[in-house]
Design an enzyme around this catalytic site. Structure first.
Site, short mmCIF file in Angstrom:
data_model
loop_
_atom_site.label_atom_id
_atom_site.label_comp_id
_atom_site.label_asym_id
_atom_site.label_seq_id
_atom_site.Cartn_x
_atom_site.Cartn_y
_atom_site.Cartn_z
N ARG A 11 47.02 28.29 84.88
CA ARG A 11 47.71 28.55 86.27
C ARG A 11 47.55 29.98 86.63
O ARG A 11 48.46 30.37 87.12
CB ARG A 11 49.11 28.16 85.84
CG ARG A 11 49.63 26.75 85.51
CD ARG A 11 49.37 26.05 86.74
NE ARG A 11 49.70 24.48 86.36
CZ ARG A 11 48.57 23.71 86.40
NH1 ARG A 11 47.51 23.78 86.82
NH2 ARG A 11 48.87 22.47 86.20
N SER A 12 46.45 30.38 86.74
CA SER A 12 46.01 31.69 86.90
C SER A 12 45.59 31.79 88.44
O SER A 12 45.35 32.76 89.09
CB SER A 12 44.94 32.48 86.04
OG SER A 12 43.65 31.81 86.16
N SER A 15 40.99 27.68 89.84
CA SER A 15 40.39 26.67 90.57
C SER A 15 40.68 26.70 92.00
O SER A 15 39.61 26.45 92.58
CB SER A 15 41.00 25.26 89.94
OG SER A 15 40.62 25.08 88.64
N ALA A 33 33.71 17.11 87.90
CA ALA A 33 35.02 17.09 87.14
C ALA A 33 34.56 16.76 85.98
O ALA A 33 33.89 15.96 85.47
CB ALA A 33 35.87 16.23 87.83
N ALA A 35 36.91 16.52 83.31
CA ALA A 35 38.23 16.11 82.76
C ALA A 35 37.97 14.51 82.65
O ALA A 35 37.25 13.82 83.28
CB ALA A 35 39.19 16.35 83.49
N HIS A 49 44.34 18.14 91.74
CA HIS A 49 43.23 18.52 92.13
C HIS A 49 42.36 17.93 93.29
O HIS A 49 41.91 18.38 94.34
CB HIS A 49 42.37 18.60 90.94
CG HIS A 49 42.48 19.95 90.20
ND1 HIS A 49 41.55 20.90 90.08
CD2 HIS A 49 43.50 20.26 89.12
CE1 HIS A 49 42.01 21.92 89.12
NE2 HIS A 49 43.32 21.52 88.65
N ARG A 53 41.27 18.91 97.53
CA ARG A 53 39.92 19.05 98.05
C ARG A 53 39.76 18.44 99.14
O ARG A 53 40.08 17.24 99.52
CB ARG A 53 38.88 18.30 96.87
CG ARG A 53 39.02 19.18 95.70
CD ARG A 53 37.76 18.73 94.76
NE ARG A 53 37.79 17.47 94.16
CZ ARG A 53 38.39 16.90 93.24
NH1 ARG A 53 38.88 17.75 92.63
NH2 ARG A 53 38.21 15.47 92.99
#
Length: 177
Positions: A11-12, A15, A33, A35, A49, A53
Site C-alpha cells: 500500500r505504498s 502500482s 499480471a 497474480a 486493479h 486500468r
C-alpha cells in the site's frame, strides 16, 4: 521511456505510480499480471486493479514465464510498453514451481528484459526493510526477492521507491510526484 523498477512496501502507491508512468507515454500498453486468484480476498484485489486500468490497455496473465512473454511482445511492431505487476507474486509462484523452474525462469526473464526493445515498468515489493522471517520459506522468499530486485535495478535505467504515495528516485531520471 526507459526500463523502470518501481519499489515499495504494501500500500505504498507503487502500482498506481507505475500505472501513471505508462499512461504518460505514447506507446500501446500491455499490463502483465502475475497474480493468481487463489481466494476471495485475492480476487477482490485483482478486481480493484482491473477497475483502475484503462480499457485500451492489453492484459496478459502470466504467473511464471515472464521471459517468454517479453520475447513474444518484442516481435510486435511497435513493441508495447509492458507493465509487470508484480515481482513478489512472481517469485512466490516460482518458489512453488520448484528450484529448476525458479532458476530457469529467473534467468530467462532477466535475459529477455535486457534485450526488450520497448519500455518495461516493473513493480516489486521492497522486503529488505522488515524483520527476518521466522521460517525457512519466508526467509528464502525475502532473499530471492531481494536478489531479484538488485538484478533488476542493475538492468533498469530508472529505479524509484514509492513511500506513502511519494516517489523517491533512486536511479535515473527523476519522477514527478
Amino acid at each position: 521511456m526507459p526500463h523502470s523498477l518501481i519499489l515499495g512496501g504494501i500500500r505504498s502507491g507503487k502500482s498506481s505510480l507505475a500505472e501513471r508512468l505508462v499512461s504518460e507515454q505514447p506507446d500501446p500498453v500491455v499490463y502483465v499480471a502475475t497474480a493468481t486468484a487463489g481466494d476471495g480476498e485475492m480476487s477482490e484485489r485483482i478486481r480493484r486493479h482491473q477497475r483502475r486500468r484503462p480499457a485500451s490497455w492489453g492484459l496478459v496473465e502470466e504467473p511464471v514465464e515472464l521471459g517468454s512473454l517479453l520475447n513474444r511482445q518484442a516481435t510486435l511492431s511497435p513493441p508495447p510498453c509492458v507493465l509487470i505487476d508484480c515481482m513478489s507474486l512472481w517469485v512466490s509462484n516460482l518458489l512453488h514451481a520448484g528450484d529448476v523452474v525458479f532458476v530457469r525462469e529467473k534467468e530467462n526473464f532477466l535475459t529477455a528484459l535486457a534485450g526488450y526493445p520497448g519500455s518495461v515498468v516493473i513493480v516489486s515489493n521492497e522486503v529488505g526493510l522488515g524483520i527476518i522471517g521466522m521460517d525457512p520459506l519466508t526467509r528464502r522468499f525475502a532473499d530471492e526477492l531481494g536478489w531479484l530486485n538488485q538484478a533488476l535495478a542493475k538492468k533498469c535505467d530508472r529505479v524509484v521507491m514509492s513511500v506513502a504515495g511519494i516517489a523517491q528516485t533512486l536511479k535515473g531520471e527523476a519522477v514527478k510526484s
